[in-house]
Design a protein around this motif. Sequence first.
Motif, PDB file in Angstrom:
ATOM      1  N   GLY A  22      31.350 -47.353  99.839  1.00 13.90           N
ATOM      2  CA  GLY A  22      31.226 -48.805  99.887  1.00 13.90           C
ATOM      3  C   GLY A  22      31.953 -49.530  98.771  1.00 13.90           C
ATOM      4  O   GLY A  22      32.599 -50.557  99.013  1.00 13.90           O
ATOM      5  N   TYR A  26      34.841 -52.095  99.544  1.00 15.05           N
ATOM      6  CA  TYR A  26      34.665 -53.459  99.066  1.00 15.05           C
ATOM      7  C   TYR A  26      35.918 -53.910  98.311  1.00 15.05           C
ATOM      8  O   TYR A  26      36.448 -54.999  98.560  1.00 15.05           O
ATOM      9  CB  TYR A  26      33.432 -53.541  98.160  1.00 15.05           C
ATOM     10  CG  TYR A  26      33.273 -54.869  97.468  1.00 15.05           C
ATOM     11  CD1 TYR A  26      32.723 -55.953  98.137  1.00 15.05           C
ATOM     12  CD2 TYR A  26      33.688 -55.035  96.156  1.00 15.05           C
ATOM     13  CE1 TYR A  26      32.588 -57.185  97.506  1.00 15.05           C
ATOM     14  CE2 TYR A  26      33.556 -56.259  95.512  1.00 15.05           C
ATOM     15  CZ  TYR A  26      33.010 -57.328  96.196  1.00 15.05           C
ATOM     16  OH  TYR A  26      32.888 -58.542  95.579  1.00 15.05           O
ATOM     17  N   ASP A  40      40.118 -60.055 109.300  1.00 16.74           N
ATOM     18  CA  ASP A  40      38.786 -59.754 108.779  1.00 16.74           C
ATOM     19  C   ASP A  40      38.444 -60.651 107.596  1.00 16.74           C
ATOM     20  O   ASP A  40      39.318 -61.222 106.953  1.00 16.74           O
ATOM     21  CB  ASP A  40      38.701 -58.293 108.327  1.00 16.74           C
ATOM     22  CG  ASP A  40      38.718 -57.316 109.482  1.00 16.74           C
ATOM     23  OD1 ASP A  40      38.477 -57.734 110.638  1.00 16.74           O
ATOM     24  OD2 ASP A  40      38.989 -56.129 109.236  1.00 16.74           O
ATOM     25  N   PHE A  43      33.933 -58.671 102.329  1.00 23.17           N
ATOM     26  CA  PHE A  43      32.512 -58.368 102.236  1.00 23.17           C
ATOM     27  C   PHE A  43      31.906 -59.327 101.216  1.00 23.17           C
ATOM     28  O   PHE A  43      32.540 -59.637 100.201  1.00 23.17           O
ATOM     29  CB  PHE A  43      32.280 -56.925 101.785  1.00 23.17           C
ATOM     30  CG  PHE A  43      32.616 -55.885 102.819  1.00 23.17           C
ATOM     31  CD1 PHE A  43      31.893 -55.796 103.992  1.00 23.17           C
ATOM     32  CD2 PHE A  43      33.647 -54.990 102.602  1.00 23.17           C
ATOM     33  CE1 PHE A  43      32.195 -54.842 104.948  1.00 23.17           C
ATOM     34  CE2 PHE A  43      33.961 -54.019 103.546  1.00 23.17           C
ATOM     35  CZ  PHE A  43      33.235 -53.947 104.721  1.00 23.17           C
ATOM     36  N   ALA A  48      26.835 -55.322 100.887  1.00 22.92           N
ATOM     37  CA  ALA A  48      27.244 -55.628 102.269  1.00 22.92           C
ATOM     38  C   ALA A  48      28.203 -54.559 102.796  1.00 22.92           C
ATOM     39  O   ALA A  48      28.129 -54.166 103.956  1.00 22.92           O
ATOM     40  CB  ALA A  48      27.879 -57.008 102.343  1.00 22.92           C
ATOM     41  N   ALA A  49      29.105 -54.079 101.943  1.00 27.25           N
ATOM     42  CA  ALA A  49      30.030 -53.017 102.350  1.00 27.25           C
ATOM     43  C   ALA A  49      29.263 -51.721 102.626  1.00 27.25           C
ATOM     44  O   ALA A  49      29.511 -51.037 103.624  1.00 27.25           O
ATOM     45  CB  ALA A  49      31.092 -52.794 101.277  1.00 27.25           C
ATOM     46  N   ASP A  51      26.096 -51.441 103.462  1.00 29.00           N
ATOM     47  CA  ASP A  51      25.311 -51.651 104.686  1.00 29.00           C
ATOM     48  C   ASP A  51      26.185 -51.530 105.928  1.00 29.00           C
ATOM     49  O   ASP A  51      25.785 -50.937 106.936  1.00 29.00           O
ATOM     50  CB  ASP A  51      24.620 -53.018 104.663  1.00 29.00           C
ATOM     51  CG  ASP A  51      23.505 -53.105 103.632  1.00 29.00           C
ATOM     52  OD1 ASP A  51      23.085 -52.048 103.101  1.00 29.00           O
ATOM     53  OD2 ASP A  51      23.066 -54.236 103.352  1.00 29.00           O
ATOM     54  N   PHE A  52      27.397 -52.095 105.852  1.00 28.94           N
ATOM     55  CA  PHE A  52      28.319 -52.026 106.983  1.00 28.94           C
ATOM     56  C   PHE A  52      28.624 -50.572 107.331  1.00 28.94           C
ATOM     57  O   PHE A  52      28.556 -50.175 108.495  1.00 28.94           O
ATOM     58  CB  PHE A  52      29.616 -52.779 106.670  1.00 28.94           C
ATOM     59  CG  PHE A  52      30.638 -52.685 107.759  1.00 28.94           C
ATOM     60  CD1 PHE A  52      30.613 -53.578 108.824  1.00 28.94           C
ATOM     61  CD2 PHE A  52      31.624 -51.709 107.738  1.00 28.94           C
ATOM     62  CE1 PHE A  52      31.550 -53.492 109.848  1.00 28.94           C
ATOM     63  CE2 PHE A  52      32.564 -51.616 108.752  1.00 28.94           C
ATOM     64  CZ  PHE A  52      32.528 -52.510 109.810  1.00 28.94           C
ATOM     65  N   TYR A  53      28.958 -49.758 106.333  1.00 28.71           N
ATOM     66  CA  TYR A  53      29.326 -48.365 106.607  1.00 28.71           C
ATOM     67  C   TYR A  53      28.119 -47.481 106.907  1.00 28.71           C
ATOM     68  O   TYR A  53      28.272 -46.456 107.569  1.00 28.71           O
ATOM     69  CB  TYR A  53      30.217 -47.809 105.497  1.00 28.71           C
ATOM     70  CG  TYR A  53      31.585 -48.419 105.628  1.00 28.71           C
ATOM     71  CD1 TYR A  53      32.419 -48.055 106.679  1.00 28.71           C
ATOM     72  CD2 TYR A  53      32.023 -49.422 104.776  1.00 28.71           C
ATOM     73  CE1 TYR A  53      33.657 -48.642 106.859  1.00 28.71           C
ATOM     74  CE2 TYR A  53      33.261 -50.023 104.952  1.00 28.71           C
ATOM     75  CZ  TYR A  53      34.075 -49.626 105.999  1.00 28.71           C
ATOM     76  OH  TYR A  53      35.296 -50.208 106.187  1.00 28.71           O
ATOM     77  N   TYR A  56      27.876 -48.312 110.497  1.00 30.86           N
ATOM     78  CA  TYR A  56      29.079 -47.803 111.164  1.00 30.86           C
ATOM     79  C   TYR A  56      28.889 -46.357 111.611  1.00 30.86           C
ATOM     80  O   TYR A  56      29.338 -45.963 112.684  1.00 30.86           O
ATOM     81  CB  TYR A  56      30.275 -47.915 110.214  1.00 30.86           C
ATOM     82  CG  TYR A  56      31.611 -47.681 110.860  1.00 30.86           C
ATOM     83  CD1 TYR A  56      32.273 -48.711 111.514  1.00 30.86           C
ATOM     84  CD2 TYR A  56      32.232 -46.430 110.791  1.00 30.86           C
ATOM     85  CE1 TYR A  56      33.510 -48.512 112.098  1.00 30.86           C
ATOM     86  CE2 TYR A  56      33.463 -46.222 111.374  1.00 30.86           C
ATOM     87  CZ  TYR A  56      34.103 -47.264 112.025  1.00 30.86           C
ATOM     88  OH  TYR A  56      35.334 -47.062 112.609  1.00 30.86           O
TER      89      TYR A  56
END
Length: 170
Positions: A22, A26, A40, A43, A48-49, A51-53, A56
């Motif tokens: 992350g 980020y 895009d 982040f 947030a990065a 959480d995204f991965y 994912y």
Amino acid sequence: MDTKIILETPRLVLRWIIPEDGQNMYELNEDWEVLKYTGDKRFENIKAAIDFYTAYHENTYVRWGYGRFATIEKHSGDIIGWCGLKYHPDEDEVDLGFRFHQKFWNKGYGTESSMACLEYGRDTLNLKRVVANAMRPNIGSIRVLEKCGFTFEKEIIYDEKEWLRYGKIL
């Protein structure tokens, strides 16, 4: 979480992106020069990065069996960015995408990792066709797509931006 290695090239290792990546992802998305031709957004923060991965993993690797992969330079061990294939169920298309930190641009990594992903798509995933999109001013990415054998198909509008759609039969 599993750091499953998917591909290796002479200079690179491609593996699943994990939440621990992350911070790197980020930083990749914080660079406006990297982000300006992607459509895009940055982040909001490192969490947030991460959480995204984290999401994912389930939404992409578990669901479809493949996705974008962390791309690592073998000799340094540095994550240089990501490259991989992404399934878009709404279009029933698979696209090739890549994004690298600026200090790794113009070293052939885009072409090397993309070619490996295309071979993986053909030989392992039994894909017949892959698409890729690039904004018209993104000459570097267009050059990579052409080196990988993609051909221009049409202009498309996505998120109110003009993109060039390329295709490749595998």
